[in-house]
Design an enzyme around this catalytic site. Sequence first.
Site, PDB file in Angstrom:
ATOM      1  N   ARG A  72       2.354 -21.602   5.023  1.00 40.48           N
ATOM      2  CA  ARG A  72       2.734 -22.725   4.171  1.00 40.48           C
ATOM      3  C   ARG A  72       1.635 -23.777   4.093  1.00 40.48           C
ATOM      4  O   ARG A  72       1.810 -24.789   3.430  1.00 40.48           O
ATOM      5  CB  ARG A  72       3.982 -23.386   4.754  1.00 40.48           C
ATOM      6  CG  ARG A  72       5.282 -23.044   4.041  1.00 40.48           C
ATOM      7  CD  ARG A  72       6.395 -23.734   4.798  1.00 40.48           C
ATOM      8  NE  ARG A  72       7.591 -23.892   4.037  1.00 40.48           N
ATOM      9  CZ  ARG A  72       8.655 -23.081   4.137  1.00 40.48           C
ATOM     10  NH1 ARG A  72       8.610 -22.031   4.918  1.00 40.48           N
ATOM     11  NH2 ARG A  72       9.743 -23.337   3.446  1.00 40.48           N
ATOM     12  N   ARG A 121      11.223 -31.967   1.203  1.00 36.97           N
ATOM     13  CA  ARG A 121      10.675 -30.611   1.353  1.00 36.97           C
ATOM     14  C   ARG A 121       9.870 -30.215   0.116  1.00 36.97           C
ATOM     15  O   ARG A 121       8.849 -29.553   0.225  1.00 36.97           O
ATOM     16  CB  ARG A 121      11.812 -29.612   1.609  1.00 36.97           C
ATOM     17  CG  ARG A 121      12.368 -29.737   3.033  1.00 36.97           C
ATOM     18  CD  ARG A 121      13.749 -29.162   3.175  1.00 36.97           C
ATOM     19  NE  ARG A 121      13.819 -27.766   2.836  1.00 36.97           N
ATOM     20  CZ  ARG A 121      14.938 -27.143   2.460  1.00 36.97           C
ATOM     21  NH1 ARG A 121      16.062 -27.817   2.383  1.00 36.97           N
ATOM     22  NH2 ARG A 121      14.925 -25.877   2.200  1.00 36.97           N
ATOM     23  N   ARG A 175      23.019 -25.576   5.760  1.00 37.16           N
ATOM     24  CA  ARG A 175      21.871 -26.046   6.520  1.00 37.16           C
ATOM     25  C   ARG A 175      21.794 -27.561   6.492  1.00 37.16           C
ATOM     26  O   ARG A 175      22.013 -28.177   5.457  1.00 37.16           O
ATOM     27  CB  ARG A 175      20.592 -25.431   5.938  1.00 37.16           C
ATOM     28  CG  ARG A 175      20.382 -24.014   6.413  1.00 37.16           C
ATOM     29  CD  ARG A 175      19.257 -23.299   5.711  1.00 37.16           C
ATOM     30  NE  ARG A 175      18.052 -24.100   5.539  1.00 37.16           N
ATOM     31  CZ  ARG A 175      16.932 -23.625   5.007  1.00 37.16           C
ATOM     32  NH1 ARG A 175      16.868 -22.357   4.613  1.00 37.16           N
ATOM     33  NH2 ARG A 175      15.865 -24.399   4.864  1.00 37.16           N
ATOM     34  N   LYS A 229      13.289 -17.054  -2.303  1.00 41.84           N
ATOM     35  CA  LYS A 229      12.486 -16.180  -1.427  1.00 41.84           C
ATOM     36  C   LYS A 229      13.390 -15.282  -0.582  1.00 41.84           C
ATOM     37  O   LYS A 229      13.168 -14.079  -0.475  1.00 41.84           O
ATOM     38  CB  LYS A 229      11.582 -17.020  -0.502  1.00 41.84           C
ATOM     39  CG  LYS A 229      10.559 -17.867  -1.224  1.00 41.84           C
ATOM     40  CD  LYS A 229       9.642 -18.602  -0.268  1.00 41.84           C
ATOM     41  CE  LYS A 229      10.338 -19.641   0.595  1.00 41.84           C
ATOM     42  NZ  LYS A 229      10.929 -20.760  -0.171  1.00 41.84           N
ATOM     43  N   ARG A 272      24.123 -23.898  -1.185  1.00 36.59           N
ATOM     44  CA  ARG A 272      23.709 -22.723  -0.377  1.00 36.59           C
ATOM     45  C   ARG A 272      24.535 -22.668   0.907  1.00 36.59           C
ATOM     46  O   ARG A 272      24.730 -23.665   1.592  1.00 36.59           O
ATOM     47  CB  ARG A 272      22.226 -22.831  -0.039  1.00 36.59           C
ATOM     48  CG  ARG A 272      21.787 -21.827   1.010  1.00 36.59           C
ATOM     49  CD  ARG A 272      20.299 -21.566   1.006  1.00 36.59           C
ATOM     50  NE  ARG A 272      19.462 -22.660   1.433  1.00 36.59           N
ATOM     51  CZ  ARG A 272      18.127 -22.608   1.437  1.00 36.59           C
ATOM     52  NH1 ARG A 272      17.492 -21.523   1.050  1.00 36.59           N
ATOM     53  NH2 ARG A 272      17.427 -23.653   1.829  1.00 36.59           N
TER      54      ARG A 272
HETATM   55  N1  LIG Z   1      22.408 -20.454  -9.433  1.00 40.43           N
HETATM   56  C1  LIG Z   1      21.535 -19.623  -8.880  1.00 40.43           C
HETATM   57  N2  LIG Z   1      21.409 -19.622  -7.542  1.00 40.43           N
HETATM   58  C2  LIG Z   1      20.504 -18.760  -6.998  1.00 40.43           C
HETATM   59  C3  LIG Z   1      19.689 -17.891  -7.785  1.00 40.43           C
HETATM   60  N3  LIG Z   1      18.895 -17.181  -6.939  1.00 40.43           N
HETATM   61  C4  LIG Z   1      19.184 -17.594  -5.699  1.00 40.43           C
HETATM   62  N4  LIG Z   1      20.152 -18.542  -5.720  1.00 40.43           N
HETATM   63  C5  LIG Z   1      20.771 -19.277  -4.633  1.00 40.43           C
HETATM   64  O1  LIG Z   1      19.914 -20.391  -4.389  1.00 40.43           O
HETATM   65  C6  LIG Z   1      19.868 -20.706  -2.999  1.00 40.43           C
HETATM   66  C7  LIG Z   1      18.408 -20.635  -2.531  1.00 40.43           C
HETATM   67  O2  LIG Z   1      17.984 -19.282  -2.549  1.00 40.43           O
HETATM   68  P1  LIG Z   1      17.180 -18.673  -1.292  1.00 40.43           P
HETATM   69  O3  LIG Z   1      16.969 -17.219  -1.545  1.00 40.43           O
HETATM   70  O4  LIG Z   1      17.854 -19.075  -0.027  1.00 40.43           O
HETATM   71  O5  LIG Z   1      15.784 -19.482  -1.503  1.00 40.43           O
HETATM   72  P2  LIG Z   1      14.580 -19.783  -0.495  1.00 40.43           P
HETATM   73  O6  LIG Z   1      14.837 -21.152   0.050  1.00 40.43           O
HETATM   74  O7  LIG Z   1      13.356 -19.756  -1.375  1.00 40.43           O
HETATM   75  O8  LIG Z   1      14.568 -18.711   0.554  1.00 40.43           O
HETATM   76  C8  LIG Z   1      20.811 -19.696  -2.305  1.00 40.43           C
HETATM   77  O9  LIG Z   1      22.075 -20.311  -2.169  1.00 40.43           O
HETATM   78  C9  LIG Z   1      20.853 -18.528  -3.300  1.00 40.43           C
HETATM   79  O10 LIG Z   1      22.074 -17.806  -3.191  1.00 40.43           O
HETATM   80  C10 LIG Z   1      19.864 -17.915  -9.204  1.00 40.43           C
HETATM   81  O11 LIG Z   1      19.217 -17.197  -9.970  1.00 40.43           O
HETATM   82  N5  LIG Z   1      20.782 -18.806  -9.689  1.00 40.43           N
HETATM   83  N1  LIG Z   2       5.255 -21.833   7.831  1.00 36.82           N
HETATM   84  C1  LIG Z   2       5.854 -22.985   8.164  1.00 36.82           C
HETATM   85  N2  LIG Z   2       5.130 -24.063   8.499  1.00 36.82           N
HETATM   86  C2  LIG Z   2       5.693 -25.227   8.833  1.00 36.82           C
HETATM   87  N3  LIG Z   2       7.024 -25.430   8.846  1.00 36.82           N
HETATM   88  C3  LIG Z   2       7.813 -24.378   8.512  1.00 36.82           C
HETATM   89  C4  LIG Z   2       7.267 -23.111   8.163  1.00 36.82           C
HETATM   90  N4  LIG Z   2       8.299 -22.266   7.869  1.00 36.82           N
HETATM   91  C5  LIG Z   2       9.417 -22.979   8.023  1.00 36.82           C
HETATM   92  N5  LIG Z   2       9.136 -24.250   8.407  1.00 36.82           N
HETATM   93  C6  LIG Z   2      10.120 -25.321   8.673  1.00 36.82           C
HETATM   94  O1  LIG Z   2      11.438 -24.792   8.526  1.00 36.82           O
HETATM   95  C7  LIG Z   2      12.098 -25.398   7.409  1.00 36.82           C
HETATM   96  C8  LIG Z   2      12.969 -24.368   6.705  1.00 36.82           C
HETATM   97  O2  LIG Z   2      12.142 -23.333   6.235  1.00 36.82           O
HETATM   98  P1  LIG Z   2      12.712 -22.206   5.285  1.00 36.82           P
HETATM   99  O3  LIG Z   2      13.962 -21.619   5.838  1.00 36.82           O
HETATM  100  O4  LIG Z   2      11.593 -21.262   4.975  1.00 36.82           O
HETATM  101  O5  LIG Z   2      13.081 -23.062   4.000  1.00 36.82           O
HETATM  102  P2  LIG Z   2      13.232 -22.609   2.505  1.00 36.82           P
HETATM  103  O6  LIG Z   2      13.572 -21.142   2.536  1.00 36.82           O
HETATM  104  O7  LIG Z   2      14.364 -23.408   1.956  1.00 36.82           O
HETATM  105  O8  LIG Z   2      11.929 -22.872   1.851  1.00 36.82           O
HETATM  106  C9  LIG Z   2      10.966 -26.002   6.562  1.00 36.82           C
HETATM  107  O9  LIG Z   2      11.402 -27.074   5.742  1.00 36.82           O
HETATM  108  C10 LIG Z   2      10.008 -26.451   7.649  1.00 36.82           C
HETATM  109  O10 LIG Z   2      10.442 -27.648   8.281  1.00 36.82           O
END
Ligand SMILES: Nc1nc2c(ncn2[C@@H]2O[C@H](COP(=O)(O)OP(=O)(O)O)[C@@H](O)[C@H]2O)c(=O)[nH]1
Ligand SMILES: Nc1ncnc2c1ncn2[C@@H]1O[C@H](COP(=O)(O)OP(=O)(O)O)[C@@H](O)[C@H]1O
Length: 231
Positions: free
Chosen positions: A93, A171, A160, A19, A127
């Site tokens: 969420r 999660r 993190r 995301k 990450r």
């Molecule tokens: N190996 C790999 N890592 C990725 C890819 N896309 C994103 N990531 C990495 O996966 C981790 C999670 O991505 P992030 O954008 O933070 O996901 P979010 O938790 O959904 O916001 C980060 O360290 C990114 O750099 C991919 O296509 N392949």
């Molecule tokens: N909309 C939400 N409702 C409840 N908790 C949240 C929300 N957004 C974030 N959080 C809290 O913050 C943490 C980290 O969120 P986020 O950075 O969005 O994680 P990720 O990008 O890995 O999905 C979540 O695991 C949760 O504890």
Amino acid sequence: MVLRTVFRAVIMGPPGSGKGTVSDRITKSFGLKHLSSGDVLRANIEAKTELGLLMKSCIDQGQLVPDDVISRLILSNLRSMEQSSWLLDGFPRTVAQAESLDGVCSVDTVINLNVPFDTIKERLTSRWVHLASGRVYNTHFNPPKVPGIDDVTGEALTQREDDTPYTVTRRLKAYEHQTQPVLEYYRSKGVLETFSGTETNKIWPHVQAFLARKIPSSSTTSGGQAAVGKA
Ligand SMILES: Nc1nc2c(ncn2[C@@H]2O[C@H](COP(=O)(O)OP(=O)(O)O)[C@@H](O)[C@H]2O)c(=O)[nH]1
Ligand SMILES: Nc1ncnc2c1ncn2[C@@H]1O[C@H](COP(=O)(O)OP(=O)(O)O)[C@@H](O)[C@H]1O
């Protein structure tokens, strides 16, 4: 006369689905303002606000923070972005959060990143983040130019505390039970668009093409105010 209106998008997907990475590309390509609930919460923890300290244990345990707390926080941030087009990342969420968002504005589109859980787990333990900006790196996928250092500011990157294998599992469970119903909520409203895959670089062109159709006269300026022109 050209009527200017705003475009409001939500990006959803399990933790680690990309995301943040895709949001960064969307803001650069389309100029939408980006608001990440996780970044807002982490900024509160970093600043040691009362709310941040209260929420830290929930986050560290891989649980969602209470609906009323996060809804108040995000909706107040959105009020200051009323005149702008925006992309909301990590909120809503739960269905209760989606309903509270609907109470203040309607969402034009919901981008759902459908990435298998197995792919996600290994991504999160590698990450690295720049806390102040929310910029995200990965030691394999998009490493910083200098290990452990943010490309833009030269400041230190951190991992993190909730990116441990145990917390990631919790999660993902929270996602399955509390967040997946939100997909159904938006599907029934006809605004859900799902993108499936295991690699962001393969998913991204589809997201980009989709948004280019949705936001025909999108702004690519750095002002972050993507007013959508309507004839
Ligand atoms: N190996 C790999 N890592 C990725 C890819 N896309 C994103 N990531 C990495 O996966 C981790 C999670 O991505 P992030 O954008 O933070 O996901 P979010 O938790 O959904 O916001 C980060 O360290 C990114 O750099 C991919 O296509 N392949
Ligand atoms: N909309 C939400 N409702 C409840 N908790 C949240 C929300 N957004 C974030 N959080 C809290 O913050 C943490 C980290 O969120 P986020 O950075 O969005 O994680 P990720 O990008 O890995 O999905 C979540 O695991 C949760 O504890």
